[in-house]
Design an enzyme around this catalytic site. Structure first.
Site, PDB file in Angstrom:
ATOM      1  N   ASP A  67     -51.907 -17.743  25.713  1.00  0.00           N
ATOM      2  CA  ASP A  67     -51.221 -16.578  26.292  1.00  0.00           C
ATOM      3  C   ASP A  67     -52.272 -15.477  26.463  1.00  0.00           C
ATOM      4  OD1 ASP A  67     -49.092 -14.665  26.877  1.00  0.00           O
ATOM      5  OD2 ASP A  67     -49.555 -13.870  24.884  1.00  0.00           O
ATOM      6  N   TYR A  68     -52.039 -14.553  27.406  1.00  0.00           N
ATOM      7  CA  TYR A  68     -53.076 -13.541  27.675  1.00  0.00           C
ATOM      8  C   TYR A  68     -52.817 -12.246  26.884  1.00  0.00           C
ATOM      9  CZ  TYR A  68     -56.496 -10.722  30.093  1.00  0.00           C
ATOM     10  OH  TYR A  68     -57.562  -9.904  30.353  1.00  0.00           O
ATOM     11  N   ASP A  69     -51.863 -11.409  27.349  1.00  0.00           N
ATOM     12  CA  ASP A  69     -51.662 -10.101  26.702  1.00  0.00           C
ATOM     13  C   ASP A  69     -51.134 -10.256  25.279  1.00  0.00           C
ATOM     14  OD1 ASP A  69     -51.838  -7.818  28.932  1.00  0.00           O
ATOM     15  OD2 ASP A  69     -50.975  -9.629  29.822  1.00  0.00           O
ATOM     16  N   LEU A 110      -1.616 -15.066  10.841  1.00  0.00           N
ATOM     17  CA  LEU A 110      -1.281 -16.429  10.443  1.00  0.00           C
ATOM     18  C   LEU A 110       0.200 -16.725  10.595  1.00  0.00           C
ATOM     19  CD1 LEU A 110      -3.568 -16.732   7.293  1.00  0.00           C
ATOM     20  CD2 LEU A 110      -4.040 -17.464   9.635  1.00  0.00           C
ATOM     21  N   VAL A 111       1.036 -15.661  10.616  1.00  0.00           N
ATOM     22  CA  VAL A 111       2.476 -15.877  10.771  1.00  0.00           C
ATOM     23  C   VAL A 111       2.753 -16.635  12.078  1.00  0.00           C
ATOM     24  CG1 VAL A 111       4.668 -14.688  11.160  1.00  0.00           C
ATOM     25  CG2 VAL A 111       3.157 -13.922   9.323  1.00  0.00           C
ATOM     26  N   ALA A 112       2.032 -16.275  13.141  1.00  0.00           N
ATOM     27  CA  ALA A 112       2.222 -16.933  14.436  1.00  0.00           C
ATOM     28  C   ALA A 112       1.965 -18.437  14.300  1.00  0.00           C
ATOM     29  CB  ALA A 112       1.265 -16.333  15.468  1.00  0.00           C
ATOM     30  N   LYS A 113       0.921 -18.783  13.552  1.00  0.00           N
ATOM     31  CA  LYS A 113       0.568 -20.200  13.416  1.00  0.00           C
ATOM     32  C   LYS A 113       1.562 -20.929  12.493  1.00  0.00           C
ATOM     33  CE  LYS A 113      -4.283 -19.744  14.607  1.00  0.00           C
ATOM     34  NZ  LYS A 113      -5.680 -20.018  14.280  1.00  0.00           N
ATOM     35  N   ARG A 152       0.793  -1.235   0.000  1.00  0.00           N
ATOM     36  CA  ARG A 152       0.000   0.000   0.000  1.00  0.00           C
ATOM     37  C   ARG A 152       0.824   1.283   0.000  1.00  0.00           C
ATOM     38  NH1 ARG A 152      -4.419  -2.035   4.524  1.00  0.00           N
ATOM     39  NH2 ARG A 152      -4.621  -4.086   3.602  1.00  0.00           N
TER      40      ARG A 152
HETATM   41  C1  GDG Z   1      -5.752 -10.683   7.007  1.00  0.00           C
HETATM   42  C2  GDG Z   1      -5.821 -10.158   8.435  1.00  0.00           C
HETATM   43  C3  GDG Z   1      -5.710 -12.492   9.240  1.00  0.00           C
HETATM   44  C4  GDG Z   1       4.411 -12.751   4.670  1.00  0.00           C
HETATM   45  N1  GDG Z   1       5.608 -12.448   4.214  1.00  0.00           N
HETATM   46  C5  GDG Z   1       5.899 -13.342   3.265  1.00  0.00           C
HETATM   47  C6  GDG Z   1       4.845 -14.228   3.148  1.00  0.00           C
HETATM   48  N2  GDG Z   1       3.930 -13.833   4.032  1.00  0.00           N
HETATM   49  C7  GDG Z   1       2.634 -14.512   4.268  1.00  0.00           C
HETATM   50  C8  GDG Z   1       2.639 -15.181   5.617  1.00  0.00           C
HETATM   51  C9  GDG Z   1       1.157 -15.291   5.907  1.00  0.00           C
HETATM   52  C10 GDG Z   1       0.588 -14.070   5.212  1.00  0.00           C
HETATM   53  O1  GDG Z   1       1.574 -13.583   4.326  1.00  0.00           O
HETATM   54  C11 GDG Z   1       0.233 -12.970   6.200  1.00  0.00           C
HETATM   55  O2  GDG Z   1      -0.848 -13.401   6.944  1.00  0.00           O
HETATM   56  P1  GDG Z   1      -1.522 -12.553   8.095  1.00  0.00           P
HETATM   57  O3  GDG Z   1      -2.484 -13.359   8.809  1.00  0.00           O
HETATM   58  O4  GDG Z   1      -0.429 -12.035   8.965  1.00  0.00           O
HETATM   59  O5  GDG Z   1      -2.189 -11.261   7.401  1.00  0.00           O
HETATM   60  P2  GDG Z   1      -3.038 -10.886   6.058  1.00  0.00           P
HETATM   61  O6  GDG Z   1      -3.120 -12.048   5.142  1.00  0.00           O
HETATM   62  O7  GDG Z   1      -2.441  -9.660   5.503  1.00  0.00           O
HETATM   63  O8  GDG Z   1      -4.494 -10.395   6.487  1.00  0.00           O
HETATM   64  C12 GDG Z   1      -5.129 -11.101   9.375  1.00  0.00           C
HETATM   65  C13 GDG Z   1      -5.715 -12.932   7.782  1.00  0.00           C
HETATM   66  O9  GDG Z   1      -6.355 -11.973   6.942  1.00  0.00           O
HETATM   67  C14 GDG Z   1      -6.484 -14.246   7.607  1.00  0.00           C
HETATM   68  O10 GDG Z   1      -7.808 -14.119   7.946  1.00  0.00           O
HETATM   69  O11 GDG Z   1      -4.926 -13.396   9.976  1.00  0.00           O
HETATM   70  O12 GDG Z   1      -5.292 -10.666  10.707  1.00  0.00           O
HETATM   71  O13 GDG Z   1      -5.221  -8.874   8.509  1.00  0.00           O
HETATM   72  O14 GDG Z   1       0.599 -16.435   5.353  1.00  0.00           O
HETATM   73  O15 GDG Z   1       3.304 -16.396   5.501  1.00  0.00           O
HETATM   74  N3  GDG Z   1       4.860 -15.253   2.282  1.00  0.00           N
HETATM   75  C15 GDG Z   1       5.934 -15.424   1.486  1.00  0.00           C
HETATM   76  N4  GDG Z   1       6.986 -14.582   1.554  1.00  0.00           N
HETATM   77  C16 GDG Z   1       7.020 -13.540   2.404  1.00  0.00           C
HETATM   78  O16 GDG Z   1       7.981 -12.794   2.438  1.00  0.00           O
HETATM   79  N5  GDG Z   1       5.959 -16.452   0.635  1.00  0.00           N
END
Ligand code: GDG
Length: 738
Positions: A497-499, A375-378, A310
């Protein structure tokens, strides 16, 4: 054949312009993976914007054809639409507002107009593909108006909507001049999904405040349908990340990185460039770690990937500058010839290198100030195949609701964040393994495929629920059948039922005494030995007794608290029922009364009732919504509940309702004919407790009810009851006018 149509702003394919023309590359996003098996199935399709400007008709035709081969249908946007709809309303109005950055939000009427136009464009594209019974799944904040637009054209379609970003508190959403239209747009869906229960709660509150529609357990009653709202935390393709991490390519990359980093410990962060991600705060925390714990200088590196995003929007350019400066300053201050504190990459990495980064990291630093899920956390968790590694996670990411074994931090608390880093770097391996194993089990079980299935199953359920709540008009044919069944039954049970059912509503409840016509009607019905007439009411015992006590009818008073057989004594439905709770609630209700002229509180033996029929409707609406949330808070985790009736709110015990009381008559009498009539929500309990063959009849305009049939008003009710008295000869259902 019924088909499934997926719609999102972007298609799951990257279309790019190169010197050789257009290229098409499947995107690796989580959503594309999760929904892959659905949209690629026979006849299904994914509708969305291909992500670049294509204006030439010949080129548009080429793109359409290429995408069609992979079950996709493009919606082309003009340059002005990309600017006003995408960069404008979506990313400069909705995105900041929904992420609690109202200071960045712009409110441009022409951006809103473009948003409406583009949502219509998507609507037309879907209508061109969708049949009346198709399943349509709309995604995300760029298309909030689409569900309602589709609903108008396809009233019977099954429509799901999922929001990938947070849904903010009502206080934030109300800032938008178009808040009502947006929420209205969403409830065109049959099922609305969010990542967390918190977002869902905010949405329900907005629906109640902005549209005046209440909900029960996430089920919203609109004037024409019910809409189900639920939480579905999105998962990832676990196997894919675990396998990528185990691959030889990832191992080889990791080896190279390690050598280049001279075996320093690695803290990893990966985000799209965005102010919601807390990137600057994270850098400051890393600096603080080096200040407070100098033993890490030279021994730990922050490997920070920021994916460009963006950059046309002003705040993003400013943020990029801030990050560049911070990284420059910290690196300049702390670096040594052989060590760089922050390894900063402003670009994206190919998937196998990303897998290597996840493998490499000792600590993942995921610290958004707001994030729908993250999703990065997962992905980090799935990649830790040796169960080592620590996740530091912001409590304000949706993922924090699930990943309790992470080190949860407040991303604005730089001190706490620095200490969490220190703790993570020192965490014993055994503890790392315990935490990681628990999180892996969860992330593996609720993967993206489970998420998709759960949503789709729930969508079918929402549709079935609507059908079971659809009532039929009590037409002449059904009435004839009803009269016939009444005549041939040896024992009949009439639950009235009444009312609002036997008598019309009065501004003053005490003015609703029975008129002579009603008294005669009830007396005649009750005088037939085969009939058991039970008047069911929310009213207190004294009112019922003084008005109808002389008739041979039974009573259920106070919504099921007190029961009395004709001529008998009153008794409580349940012994030992306590009512001390009223002491805490009365003062609260009194406060609301003092601020709402015309409203009053009625105290019954086992319930308290807020009446607002006589108050100014606008003010009463506002107060009642406030009171409802106040009372819901007070009754949560207790055995009390708040009921919404016709211009009343009532607090009482959960277990007591008209239905459980009415069931006592069913059990005792085994009647061959059952008629139950009622007009408000409290009567739904009666309807729900009846056997399927019972004639359950809803009185009044609300079209959906557990009742099988509906009549318009009290006059209809009296006509119906009167017609039972007139039918003496056993007639066949066809003899409608006999
Ligand atoms: C929305 C919501 C919600 C990142 N850098 C690279 C790369 N990535 C991939 C990651 C991950 C994805 O991008 C980012 O996922 P997020 O969940 O952090 O965020 P968004 O997809 O922007 O946004 C968010 C999501 O929707 C799902 O509902 O979790 O909160 O904002 O998969 O791995 N992938 C590659 N190179 C990179 O440098 N190949």
């Amino acid at each position: 054949m019924s088909r499934t149509i997926i719609i999102s702003n972007r298609l799951p394919t990257k279309v790019q312009r190169s010197s050789e023309g257009l290229t098409f590359q499947p995107s690796e996003g989580g959503l594309a993976t999760g929904l892959g098996s659905i949209y690629r199935a026979e006849g299904n399709v994914w509708v969305g914007w291909p992500g670049l400007s294509v204006e030439e008709p010949a080129e548009q035709a080429h793109v359409t054809e290429q995408l069609k081969a992979d079950s996709m249908a493009p919606v082309f946007l003009t340059d002005a639409e990309i600017r006003d709809f995408y960069e404008g309303f979506s990313n400069s109005t909705l995105w900041p507002t929904f992420h609690y950055f109202t200071q960045y939000a712009t409110y441009e009427p022409e951006h809103w107009e473009a948003y409406v136009t583009v949502n219509k464009k998507f609507c037309q594209a879907v209508l061109a593909l969708a049949g009346p019974d198709d399943t349509i799944w709309v995604h995300d904040y760029q298309l909030l108006l689409l569900p309602e637009m589709l609903r108008r054209e396809r009233p019977d379609a099954t429509i799901g909507f999922f929001l990938h970003i947070p849904f903010p508190s009502y206080e934030l959403i109300r800032v938008l001049p178009w808040a009502t239209e947006l929420v209205q747009g969403m409830i065109g869906a049959d099922l609305i999904g969010f990542h967390t229960y918190g977002y869902m709660r905010h949405f329900l509150s907005a629906v109640s405040h902005l549209l005046g529609l209440p909900n029960h357990n996430g089920l919203i009653e609109t004037p024409s349908r019910t809409v189900l709202v639920d939480a579905f935390p999105m998962g990832i393709d676990y196997q894919r990340y675990a396998e990528a991490a185990a691959s030889e390519a990832a191992q080889a990359h990791e080896q190279t990185y390690r050598q280049a980093l001279h075996d320093a410990r690695v803290v990893l962060s990966i985000d799209r460039l965005d102010y919601s991600k807390g990137i600057a705060q994270r850098l400051r925390a890393f600096e603080l770690l080096l200040q407070r714990h100098p033993e890490w200088v030279g021994r730990v590196s922050l490997l920070m990937v920021v994916v460009p995003s963006r950059d046309q929007v002003a705040q993003y350019a400013a943020l990029k500058e801030e990050i560049d400066e911070l990284v420059g300053r910290i690196n300049a201050q702390y670096r040594t010839i052989s060590w760089t504190p922050i390894q900063y990459f402003y670009r994206s990495f190919p998937f196998d290198e990303l897998a290597a980064l996840y493998r490499l990291a000792d600590v993942a630093l995921v610290t958004p100030v707001r994030d729908g899920m993250n999703l990065v956390a997962k992905e980090f968790i799935a990649s830790k195949i040796n169960q080592r590694g620590v996740l530091i996670l912001s409590e304000r990411a949706g993922a924090a609701q699930e990943l309790n074994e992470a080190l949860l931090i407040n991303p604005t608390d730089t001190g706490q964040l620095a200490e969490a880093l220190h703790e993570a770097l020192l965490m014993p391996e055994e503890e790392q393994r315990t935490r990681m194993t628990a999180m892996q089990a969860l992330v593996q079980q609720y993967d993206v495929f489970a998420w998709t299935k759960l949503f789709m199953d729930r969508l079918s359920y929402a549709k079935i629920k609507q059908l079971t709540l659809a009532t039929d008009v009590l037409d002449a044919e059904v009435q004839a059948q009803l009269r016939h069944d009444y005549q041939v039954a040896d024992q009949r049970l009439l639950l009235l039922d009444y009312d609002g059912t036997l008598v019309p509503f009065q501004a003053n409840p005490q003015h609703a005494q029975p008129d002579p016509e009603l008294l005669t009607l009830l007396a005649q019905l009750a005088s037939d030995a085969r009939n058991r007439v039970v008047v069911i009411s929310g009213r207190d015992r004294a009112s019922l007794e003084s008005w109808l006590g002389h008739l041979p009818v039974d009573f259920i008073a106070e919504h099921g608290v007190w029961l009395r057989r004709a001529g008998g004594e009153w008794h409580l439905i349940q012994e030992g029922l306590r009512a001390e709770w009223k002491r805490d609630f009365l003062p609260i209700l009194d406060q609301y009364v003092s601020r709402t002229p015309g409203a009053f509180v009625e105290e019954k033996s086992h319930s308290l009732v807020w009446h607002y029929r006589r108050a100014d409707p606008g003010l009463a609406d506002v107060r009642t919504r406030d009171l409802l949330s106040h009372l819901s808070f007070m009754t949560s985790n207790t055995d009390l509940q708040v009921l919404e009736g016709n211009k009343i709110l009532e607090v009482k015990h959960v277990a007591i309702n008209k239905g459980s009381a009415a069931a006592q008559w069913l059990g005792a009498e085994h009647p061959g004919f059952v008629l139950a009539l009622g007009d408000d929500r409290t009567d739904e309990d009666t309807f729900g407790a009846m056997p399927p063959e019972a004639y359950t009849i809803k009185v009044g305009p609300m079209p959906r009810s557990l009742a099988r049939f509906a009549v318009t008003d009290v006059t209809d009710v009296r006509k119906l009851l009167g017609s039972l008295l007139q039918t003496e000869v056993v007639s066949q259902p066809t003899a409608i006018n006999a």
